[in-house]
Design a protein around this motif. Structure first.
Motif, PDB file in Angstrom:
ATOM      1  N   ILE A 179       0.694  -1.204   0.532  1.00  0.00           N
ATOM      2  CA  ILE A 179       0.065   0.427  -0.417  1.00  0.00           C
ATOM      3  C   ILE A 179       1.106   1.204  -0.453  1.00  0.00           C
ATOM      4  O   ILE A 179       0.456   1.936  -0.916  1.00  0.00           O
ATOM      5  CB  ILE A 179      -0.542  -0.038   1.227  1.00  0.00           C
ATOM      6  N   LEU A 180       1.970   1.071   1.046  1.00  0.00           N
ATOM      7  CA  LEU A 180       2.824   2.509   0.837  1.00  0.00           C
ATOM      8  C   LEU A 180       3.616   2.664  -0.416  1.00  0.00           C
ATOM      9  O   LEU A 180       4.091   3.912  -0.875  1.00  0.00           O
ATOM     10  CB  LEU A 180       3.444   2.795   1.983  1.00  0.00           C
ATOM     11  N   THR A 181       3.930   1.553  -1.049  1.00  0.00           N
ATOM     12  CA  THR A 181       4.809   1.461  -2.294  1.00  0.00           C
ATOM     13  C   THR A 181       3.968   1.672  -3.431  1.00  0.00           C
ATOM     14  O   THR A 181       4.851   3.402  -4.309  1.00  0.00           O
ATOM     15  CB  THR A 181       5.236   0.203  -2.911  1.00  0.00           C
ATOM     16  N   VAL A 182       2.976   1.737  -3.526  1.00  0.00           N
ATOM     17  CA  VAL A 182       2.036   2.228  -4.499  1.00  0.00           C
ATOM     18  C   VAL A 182       1.431   3.674  -4.654  1.00  0.00           C
ATOM     19  O   VAL A 182       1.493   4.313  -5.595  1.00  0.00           O
ATOM     20  CB  VAL A 182       1.119   1.193  -4.491  1.00  0.00           C
ATOM     21  N   GLY A 183       1.310   3.793  -3.164  1.00  0.00           N
ATOM     22  CA  GLY A 183       1.186   5.484  -2.951  1.00  0.00           C
ATOM     23  C   GLY A 183       2.001   6.442  -3.052  1.00  0.00           C
ATOM     24  O   GLY A 183       1.733   7.068  -3.852  1.00  0.00           O
ATOM     25  N   VAL A 184       3.006   6.301  -2.618  1.00  0.00           N
ATOM     26  CA  VAL A 184       4.560   6.613  -2.916  1.00  0.00           C
ATOM     27  C   VAL A 184       4.839   6.985  -3.868  1.00  0.00           C
ATOM     28  O   VAL A 184       5.719   8.082  -4.551  1.00  0.00           O
ATOM     29  CB  VAL A 184       5.209   6.600  -1.610  1.00  0.00           C
ATOM     30  N   SER A 185       4.771   5.616  -4.472  1.00  0.00           N
ATOM     31  CA  SER A 185       5.483   5.801  -6.067  1.00  0.00           C
ATOM     32  C   SER A 185       4.385   6.082  -7.146  1.00  0.00           C
ATOM     33  O   SER A 185       5.014   7.040  -7.844  1.00  0.00           O
ATOM     34  CB  SER A 185       5.638   4.023  -6.852  1.00  0.00           C
ATOM     35  N   CYS A 186       3.033   6.817  -6.975  1.00  0.00           N
ATOM     36  CA  CYS A 186       1.827   7.835  -7.625  1.00  0.00           C
ATOM     37  C   CYS A 186       2.268   8.535  -7.725  1.00  0.00           C
ATOM     38  O   CYS A 186       2.501   9.066  -8.794  1.00  0.00           O
ATOM     39  CB  CYS A 186       0.683   6.942  -7.703  1.00  0.00           C
ATOM     40  N   CYS A 187       2.045   9.118  -6.217  1.00  0.00           N
ATOM     41  CA  CYS A 187       2.392  10.870  -6.396  1.00  0.00           C
ATOM     42  C   CYS A 187       3.821  10.832  -6.823  1.00  0.00           C
ATOM     43  O   CYS A 187       4.374  12.533  -7.285  1.00  0.00           O
ATOM     44  CB  CYS A 187       2.559  10.808  -4.498  1.00  0.00           C
ATOM     45  N   THR A 188       5.094   9.866  -6.071  1.00  0.00           N
ATOM     46  CA  THR A 188       6.517  10.479  -6.901  1.00  0.00           C
ATOM     47  C   THR A 188       6.769  10.616  -8.166  1.00  0.00           C
ATOM     48  O   THR A 188       6.939  11.104  -8.870  1.00  0.00           O
ATOM     49  CB  THR A 188       7.301   9.414  -6.651  1.00  0.00           C
ATOM     50  N   GLY A 189       6.097   9.536  -9.196  1.00  0.00           N
ATOM     51  CA  GLY A 189       5.770   9.786 -10.704  1.00  0.00           C
ATOM     52  C   GLY A 189       5.233  10.886 -11.234  1.00  0.00           C
ATOM     53  O   GLY A 189       5.578  11.324 -12.361  1.00  0.00           O
ATOM     54  N   TYR A 190       4.464  11.003 -11.025  1.00  0.00           N
ATOM     55  CA  TYR A 190       3.090  12.436 -11.228  1.00  0.00           C
ATOM     56  C   TYR A 190       4.148  13.462 -11.028  1.00  0.00           C
ATOM     57  O   TYR A 190       4.000  14.319 -11.830  1.00  0.00           O
ATOM     58  CB  TYR A 190       1.296  12.627 -10.613  1.00  0.00           C
ATOM     59  N   ALA A 191       4.957  13.825 -10.158  1.00  0.00           N
ATOM     60  CA  ALA A 191       5.403  14.813 -10.075  1.00  0.00           C
ATOM     61  C   ALA A 191       6.754  15.156 -11.180  1.00  0.00           C
ATOM     62  O   ALA A 191       6.800  16.104 -11.325  1.00  0.00           O
ATOM     63  CB  ALA A 191       6.049  14.925  -8.415  1.00  0.00           C
ATOM     64  N   LEU A 192       7.412  14.095 -10.945  1.00  0.00           N
ATOM     65  CA  LEU A 192       8.574  14.360 -12.191  1.00  0.00           C
ATOM     66  C   LEU A 192       7.563  13.788 -13.730  1.00  0.00           C
ATOM     67  O   LEU A 192       8.636  14.270 -14.495  1.00  0.00           O
ATOM     68  CB  LEU A 192       9.044  12.884 -11.827  1.00  0.00           C
ATOM     69  N   ALA A 193       6.610  13.691 -13.393  1.00  0.00           N
ATOM     70  CA  ALA A 193       6.474  13.257 -15.256  1.00  0.00           C
ATOM     71  C   ALA A 193       5.324  14.718 -15.314  1.00  0.00           C
ATOM     72  O   ALA A 193       5.719  15.906 -16.544  1.00  0.00           O
ATOM     73  CB  ALA A 193       5.221  12.440 -15.529  1.00  0.00           C
ATOM     74  N   LYS A 194       4.551  15.870 -14.430  1.00  0.00           N
ATOM     75  CA  LYS A 194       3.614  16.678 -14.751  1.00  0.00           C
ATOM     76  C   LYS A 194       4.404  17.794 -14.523  1.00  0.00           C
ATOM     77  O   LYS A 194       3.916  19.166 -14.455  1.00  0.00           O
ATOM     78  CB  LYS A 194       2.658  17.037 -14.621  1.00  0.00           C
ATOM     79  N   TYR A 195       5.854  17.992 -13.273  1.00  0.00           N
ATOM     80  CA  TYR A 195       6.201  19.449 -13.081  1.00  0.00           C
ATOM     81  C   TYR A 195       7.609  19.214 -13.687  1.00  0.00           C
ATOM     82  O   TYR A 195       8.602  19.125 -13.859  1.00  0.00           O
ATOM     83  CB  TYR A 195       6.403  19.091 -11.901  1.00  0.00           C
ATOM     84  N   ASP A 196       7.929  21.009 -14.464  1.00  0.00           N
ATOM     85  CA  ASP A 196       9.063  20.750 -15.166  1.00  0.00           C
ATOM     86  C   ASP A 196      10.150  21.903 -14.138  1.00  0.00           C
ATOM     87  O   ASP A 196       9.758  22.840 -13.629  1.00  0.00           O
ATOM     88  CB  ASP A 196       8.537  21.777 -15.998  1.00  0.00           C
ATOM     89  N   ASN A 197      10.904  21.021 -13.119  1.00  0.00           N
ATOM     90  CA  ASN A 197      11.596  21.948 -12.127  1.00  0.00           C
ATOM     91  C   ASN A 197      13.376  20.826 -12.754  1.00  0.00           C
ATOM     92  O   ASN A 197      13.552  19.791 -12.360  1.00  0.00           O
ATOM     93  CB  ASN A 197      11.379  21.738 -10.548  1.00  0.00           C
ATOM     94  N   ILE A 198      14.055  21.517 -12.540  1.00  0.00           N
ATOM     95  CA  ILE A 198      15.630  20.925 -12.498  1.00  0.00           C
ATOM     96  C   ILE A 198      16.354  19.604 -11.609  1.00  0.00           C
ATOM     97  O   ILE A 198      16.513  18.826 -11.668  1.00  0.00           O
ATOM     98  CB  ILE A 198      16.797  22.124 -12.822  1.00  0.00           C
ATOM     99  N   TRP A 199      15.587  20.674 -10.397  1.00  0.00           N
ATOM    100  CA  TRP A 199      15.464  19.636  -8.442  1.00  0.00           C
ATOM    101  C   TRP A 199      14.665  18.124  -9.118  1.00  0.00           C
ATOM    102  O   TRP A 199      15.150  17.384  -8.217  1.00  0.00           O
ATOM    103  CB  TRP A 199      15.150  20.593  -8.021  1.00  0.00           C
ATOM    104  N   LEU A 200      13.699  18.297  -9.718  1.00  0.00           N
ATOM    105  CA  LEU A 200      13.108  17.491  -9.782  1.00  0.00           C
ATOM    106  C   LEU A 200      13.442  16.257 -10.522  1.00  0.00           C
ATOM    107  O   LEU A 200      13.801  15.070 -10.534  1.00  0.00           O
ATOM    108  CB  LEU A 200      11.924  16.821 -10.501  1.00  0.00           C
ATOM    109  N   LYS A 201      14.353  16.417 -11.460  1.00  0.00           N
ATOM    110  CA  LYS A 201      15.245  15.602 -12.586  1.00  0.00           C
ATOM    111  C   LYS A 201      16.193  15.186 -12.386  1.00  0.00           C
ATOM    112  O   LYS A 201      16.645  13.909 -12.609  1.00  0.00           O
ATOM    113  CB  LYS A 201      15.552  17.326 -13.772  1.00  0.00           C
ATOM    114  N   ALA A 202      17.049  16.385 -11.572  1.00  0.00           N
ATOM    115  CA  ALA A 202      18.092  15.646 -10.697  1.00  0.00           C
ATOM    116  C   ALA A 202      17.510  14.949  -9.820  1.00  0.00           C
ATOM    117  O   ALA A 202      18.147  13.048  -9.303  1.00  0.00           O
ATOM    118  CB  ALA A 202      18.884  16.610  -9.687  1.00  0.00           C
ATOM    119  N   PHE A 203      16.400  14.645  -8.776  1.00  0.00           N
ATOM    120  CA  PHE A 203      15.253  13.621  -7.784  1.00  0.00           C
ATOM    121  C   PHE A 203      15.278  12.636  -8.712  1.00  0.00           C
ATOM    122  O   PHE A 203      15.819  11.038  -8.158  1.00  0.00           O
ATOM    123  CB  PHE A 203      14.918  14.251  -7.512  1.00  0.00           C
TER     124      PHE A 203
END
Length: 300
Positions: free
Chosen positions: A108-132
């Motif tokens: 449950i935690l893996t799916v929730g955290v991965s979903c939030c992280t994947g959405y932020a990495l895909a839909k927000y354009d930020n250099i720090w997110l790319k580095a992360f």
């Protein structure tokens, strides 16, 4: 002078019924192309399935028939003594409960955290997110054994040693899960998100009401994989747990193996018992793992 509109005669070609049958050449060509691929898949299925079938059928053999010559696939005298001895020799009911707790919470935690992280990495354009994201991918280039020592020190310093939390927390964020969700959200058109923003939807509402339902196939796929990873995990629980009442299934199976000799009938029975939850979960959820129609909410 009077003119009257006369009905136009239908063309002869239009009056003929349209045949819905496919040309024979098309059907024959598709069949000829499908036969080699189907044959290859059946060969691969036999190569992968025969050892598994031999392993399962061997669990029903008595110890005297396991190494008899010539070797046989089907047991001559099938018995359940190996399963009963495996269940009685170890506290399997407690092992199953412990493993189920770890697997369900971690999944449950893996799916929730991965979903939030994947959405932020895909839909927000930020250099720090790319580095992360690059840092997350870099963890896949290291063997898991390299990370055992620092993870153990961190968990021990947090006073989580010999607890389920010490097993669950290090396994929550996975590079595979973040990568799967990021690649999926990249395929979701940005117009869908922009339309929701124009309608006044907030970012949390867009994520919960639009993105999460679209990503259900990826969520179920990652849930099955995560549950399988945690159920089969052996090294990390072995390092973290020293209380027999908190042992997981894989540690319980290892405790059956003796120092001098191995009772193969009992070991095979215990291994087959440990496979039952994974097979059941896959059979239940496999029909939900399908491609999503991400363009359903858009109009040309």
């Amino acid at each position: 002078m009077t003119t009257t509109d006369m009905p136009r005669p239908l063309d002869a070609d239009a009056q003929q019924p349209v045949s819905k049958k496919r040309p024979r050449d098309t059907v024959g060509g598709g069949l000829r192309r499908a036969v080699p691929a189907t044959t290859l898949l059946w060969i691969l299925a036999c190569l992968y399935g025969l050892p598994v079938l031999w392993f399962i059928l061997s669990a029903f053999k008595p110890s005297s028939d396991l190494f008899s010559y010539p070797l046989t696939l089907v047991p001559h005298n099938p018995t359940l003594s190996g399963f009963r001895a495996a269940w009685d020799s170890a506290n399997f009911s407690q092992y199953f409960i412990n493993t189920a707790i770890v697997c369900v919470i971690t999944t449950i935690l893996t799916v929730g955290v991965s979903c939030c992280t994947g959405y932020a990495l895909a839909k927000y354009d930020n250099i720090w997110l790319k580095a992360f994201f690059l840092c997350i991918l870099a963890t896949t280039m290291l063997p898991g054994e390299v990370m055992l020592a620092p993870e153990f020190l961190v968990v021990r310093n947090l006073n989580l040693y010999n607890s389920f939390a010490g097993i669950i927390l290090p396994a929550v964020l996975t590079a595979t899960g973040c990568f799967m969700f990021r690649q999926f959200f990249l395929t979701v058109p940005d117009e869908l998100v922009e339309a929701a923003r124009i309608d006044g939807a907030r970012e949390l509402s867009i994520f919960v009401r639009i993105m999460v339902p679209l990503s259900r196939p990826i969520m179920l796929t990652l849930a099955i994989l995560s549950f399988q990873w945690r159920w089969n995990d052996y090294i990390w629980p072995l390092l973290m747990l020293n209380d027999p009442n908190k042992f997981t299934v894989q540690i319980g199976i290892q405790s059956i193996v003796g120092a001098q000799n191995i009772n193969w009938s009992v070991l095979l029975g215990a291994s087959v018992i440990s496979m039952i939850p994974l097979i059941a979960i896959f059979l239940v959820f496999q029909r939900y793992v399908m491609s999503a129609d991400i363009n359903a909410g858009l109009k040309d």
